[in-house]
Design an enzyme around this catalytic site. Structure first.
Site, PDB file in Angstrom:
ATOM      1  N   ARG A 122      26.018  49.261  22.278  1.00 10.80           N
ATOM      2  CA  ARG A 122      25.292  48.479  22.924  1.00 10.80           C
ATOM      3  C   ARG A 122      24.533  47.358  22.334  1.00 10.80           C
ATOM      4  O   ARG A 122      24.504  47.243  20.861  1.00 10.80           O
ATOM      5  CB  ARG A 122      22.683  49.524  22.099  1.00 10.80           C
ATOM      6  N   GLU A 142      22.686  40.602  18.958  1.00 11.60           N
ATOM      7  CA  GLU A 142      22.863  41.549  18.482  1.00 11.60           C
ATOM      8  C   GLU A 142      24.175  42.188  19.786  1.00 11.60           C
ATOM      9  O   GLU A 142      23.203  42.517  20.872  1.00 11.60           O
ATOM     10  CB  GLU A 142      23.066  42.083  17.381  1.00 11.60           C
ATOM     11  N   ASN A 144      25.666  46.395  19.233  1.00  7.40           N
ATOM     12  CA  ASN A 144      25.919  47.240  17.873  1.00  7.40           C
ATOM     13  C   ASN A 144      27.282  48.212  18.357  1.00  7.40           C
ATOM     14  O   ASN A 144      27.667  48.551  19.699  1.00  7.40           O
ATOM     15  CB  ASN A 144      25.107  47.571  17.879  1.00  7.40           C
ATOM     16  N   SER A 149      21.680  54.271  18.300  1.00  4.55           N
ATOM     17  CA  SER A 149      20.899  54.789  18.323  1.00  4.55           C
ATOM     18  C   SER A 149      20.010  55.304  19.122  1.00  4.55           C
ATOM     19  O   SER A 149      19.590  53.977  20.233  1.00  4.55           O
ATOM     20  CB  SER A 149      20.102  55.693  16.791  1.00  4.55           C
ATOM     21  N   LYS A 309      28.179  40.476  12.346  1.00  5.62           N
ATOM     22  CA  LYS A 309      26.867  39.490  12.446  1.00  5.62           C
ATOM     23  C   LYS A 309      27.893  38.157  12.886  1.00  5.62           C
ATOM     24  O   LYS A 309      28.168  37.116  13.780  1.00  5.62           O
ATOM     25  CB  LYS A 309      26.222  39.518  12.130  1.00  5.62           C
ATOM     26  N   LYS A 367      20.504  36.193   9.389  1.00  2.99           N
ATOM     27  CA  LYS A 367      20.463  36.642   9.059  1.00  2.99           C
ATOM     28  C   LYS A 367      22.386  37.168   8.531  1.00  2.99           C
ATOM     29  O   LYS A 367      23.274  36.796   8.401  1.00  2.99           O
ATOM     30  CB  LYS A 367      21.164  37.536  11.249  1.00  2.99           C
ATOM     31  N   GLU A 371      23.062  46.041   9.090  1.00  2.00           N
ATOM     32  CA  GLU A 371      22.694  46.861  10.565  1.00  2.00           C
ATOM     33  C   GLU A 371      21.035  47.718   9.876  1.00  2.00           C
ATOM     34  O   GLU A 371      20.990  47.646   9.032  1.00  2.00           O
ATOM     35  CB  GLU A 371      23.813  47.978  10.745  1.00  2.00           C
ATOM     36  N   GLY A 372      20.602  47.673  10.662  1.00  2.00           N
ATOM     37  CA  GLY A 372      19.449  48.807  10.849  1.00  2.00           C
ATOM     38  C   GLY A 372      17.643  48.326  10.071  1.00  2.00           C
ATOM     39  O   GLY A 372      16.597  49.033  10.119  1.00  2.00           O
ATOM     40  N   ARG A 456      12.744  48.520  23.635  1.00  2.00           N
ATOM     41  CA  ARG A 456      11.558  48.364  22.313  1.00  2.00           C
ATOM     42  C   ARG A 456      11.000  47.303  22.402  1.00  2.00           C
ATOM     43  O   ARG A 456      10.865  46.444  22.962  1.00  2.00           O
ATOM     44  CB  ARG A 456      12.301  48.758  21.182  1.00  2.00           C
TER      45      ARG A 456
END
Ligand code: ADP
Ligand code: MG
Ligand code: MG
Length: 480
Positions: A122, A142, A144, A149, A309, A367, A371-372, A456
């Protein structure tokens, strides 16, 4: 938008939305209080959502969608360059990244036992419209490559918005459903899992989702399991890395992976992307076991590493993308999606940019290789950390231009409460990629496609948009 909608109507939409959410599994498990843990009480809540779609420029939306195949090829080409991954990441001062690199070295030394791979990626974008010298554009936040998810919940928010618009005649308020895209992300990703499973081609094998203990975003995961069964009659089992280490075995001669009597066709990670998933060596040894097996990995260790990253930052350096993308149009599209990314590594730290960032920390984000959500450094902290961290500490970070968009007003529902907020959004584009490298004379790309979208939204004063992390909420775009 929604100038003509009365407070009463908004409340009615809210009630309809909440009922729809609970009735259709647009839900997640709430983090329990200490009291609830003691009493073993599990509370389910609706996923936070916007009451109606957010307006999005159609051309920019399509630009993001059209990058799916380019990014798939980029990830794959980078993943095949063992030396590039190892050399680029060797100086990242971060134990977690170093552990992943160690597994990458080990499985390459032993020989990769499965030449087919599945990618469910993603790529996330934000709108940058604060620079008045140029047209609004999208930049990649970024990429993923592991545990992308929210695909199931994203399909649901599109359905919820379609329902609310149709049911309440909101088309008369400018919400024409013709401009509201369909989003089949859950089905697209399951199709990817099913295709990989079929390529593995063993009767009675099953897909294994590698999970965290106590997952809160369970319905997003279960949704995939149910579609996989209903539509393809493929079983999916769920195991943690700890359980894998305790009970899984890799066959000595054909390297098949089995656990509890099941042979595993596809090892699909929905954990393993953060150091928290490896509280001890046990979990690392579970990860290594999977990587050494002939199950099809989603992602392979190499695909996982491409999503780090530091790799994103190095790909943005002059002359690097050229090594991996030869198609001119594809190269131009990708390059256009990169914003400014700068090294903070000891070897090639860009002191000019660091000076600028100390003077204007609001224009940058720092950064780490994580992740997350919830890991980045913003605003005054950027200046503070750039000045106080040691060169080794800085080497585990990258610096990135902040992508800044103008906020808009919208209505959202969180914990059953209707709120009006100043909002910003982040657009995620899922993609599925399946490759087979067993025969070098043949095209290795089996599947390369877009696999739906995720929108989002967050309040404009919050730095991040992670839904599971509690910052963001789910939304869908209406195109203009
Ligand atoms: P993670 O892998 O933890 O999701 P991200 O790169 O997506 O890391 O960063 C988390 C969040 O931080 C993003 O969802 C976004 O809201 C914000 N963010 C990250 N990079 C930028 C940027 N360059 N400009 C503005 N916001 C950013
Ligand atoms: Mg990420
Ligand atoms: Mg992110």
């Amino acid at each position: 938008m929604f100038k003509n909608i009365s407070k009463e109507k908004l409340n009615e939409l809210k009630e309809q939305g909440i009922d729809w959410a609970f009735g259709n599994g647009f839900t997640m498990i709430k983090r329990p209080t200490e009291e609830e843990v003691k009493k073993d009480i599990v509370t389910i809540t609706h996923v936070p959502f916007s009451l109606y779609p957010s307006a999005m420029n159609k051309k920019l939306f399509e630009e993001a969608v059209n990058l799916s195949q380019d990014y798939n090829i980029l990830v794959h080409n980078v993943s095949k360059d063992f030396d590039f991954l190892q050399n680029t990441l060797k100086d990242v001062q971060d134990d977690f990244t170093q552990k992943l690199l160690e597994i990458h070295r080990q499985v390459n030394k032993e020989g990769i036992k499965q030449k087919k791979s599945l990618g469910v990626f993603r790529s996330d974008y934000m709108l940058h419209d604060s620079d008045k010298t140029q047209e609004p554009r999208i930049y990649q936040v970024e990429l993923n490559t592991i545990s992308s998810s929210l695909a199931v919940l994203s399909t649901k928010i599109f359905e919820l918005h379609k329902h609310l618009i149709g049911r309440n005649d909101l088309n008369k308020e400018g919400y024409n459903l013709e401009n509201h895209p369909d989003n089949k992300s859950s089905y697209e990703i399951v199709e990817g899992l099913a295709t990989a499973h079929q390529l593995y081609n063993k009767a009675d094998s099953v897909v294994m989702m590698i999970i965290q203990d106590g997952e809160k975003n369970i319905f997003d995961q279960k949704g995939l399991e149910w579609i996989l069964w209903d539509k393809y009659k493929i079983k999916l089992i769920r195991r943690t890395l700890k359980e894998i280490n305790e009970r899984a075995v890799v066959n000595n001669s054909d390297f098949t992976l089995s656990i509890d009597g099941y042979e595993i066709s596809v090892s699909y990670y929905r954990s393993g992307y953060t150091p928290n998933d490896y509280p001890s060596e046990v979990e690392w040894s579970g990860r290594l076991l999977v990587e050494r097996s002939s199950s099809i990995k989603c992602p392979t260790i190499a695909h996982h590493l491409v999503g780090v990253k530091k790799i994103q930052q190095v790909l943005a350096k002059p002359g690097v993308l050229e090594k991996f993308i030869t198609n001119k149009e594809s190269f131009d599209r990708l390059k256009r999606s990169f914003t400014g990314l700068y090294s903070l590594s000891k070897e090639d730290i860009d002191q000019e940019v660091v000076k600028k960032a100390i003077a204007n920390p609001n224009l940058y984000v720092m950064k780490p290789q994580r992740e997350g959500g919830g890991n980045n450094i913003y605003n005054e902290d950027v200046a503070k950390e750039l000045q106080s961290m040691t060169p080794d500490q800085l080497s585990s970070y990258i610096l990135m231009d902040k992508i800044v968009s103008t906020s808009f007003k919208t209505h959202v529902v969180r914990d059953r409460q209707l709120l009006e907020i100043d909002a910003l959004y982040e657009l995620g584009i899922y993609s599925v990629f399946i490759s087979d490298e067993s025969d070098n004379s043949k095209d290795q790309v089996v599947v390369n496609k877009n696999a739906g979208i995720l929108l989002r939204t967050k309040t404009s004063h919050s730095n991040e948009v992670g839904v599971a992390a509690g910052f963001g909420l789910l939304d869908s775009p209406i195109l203009y």
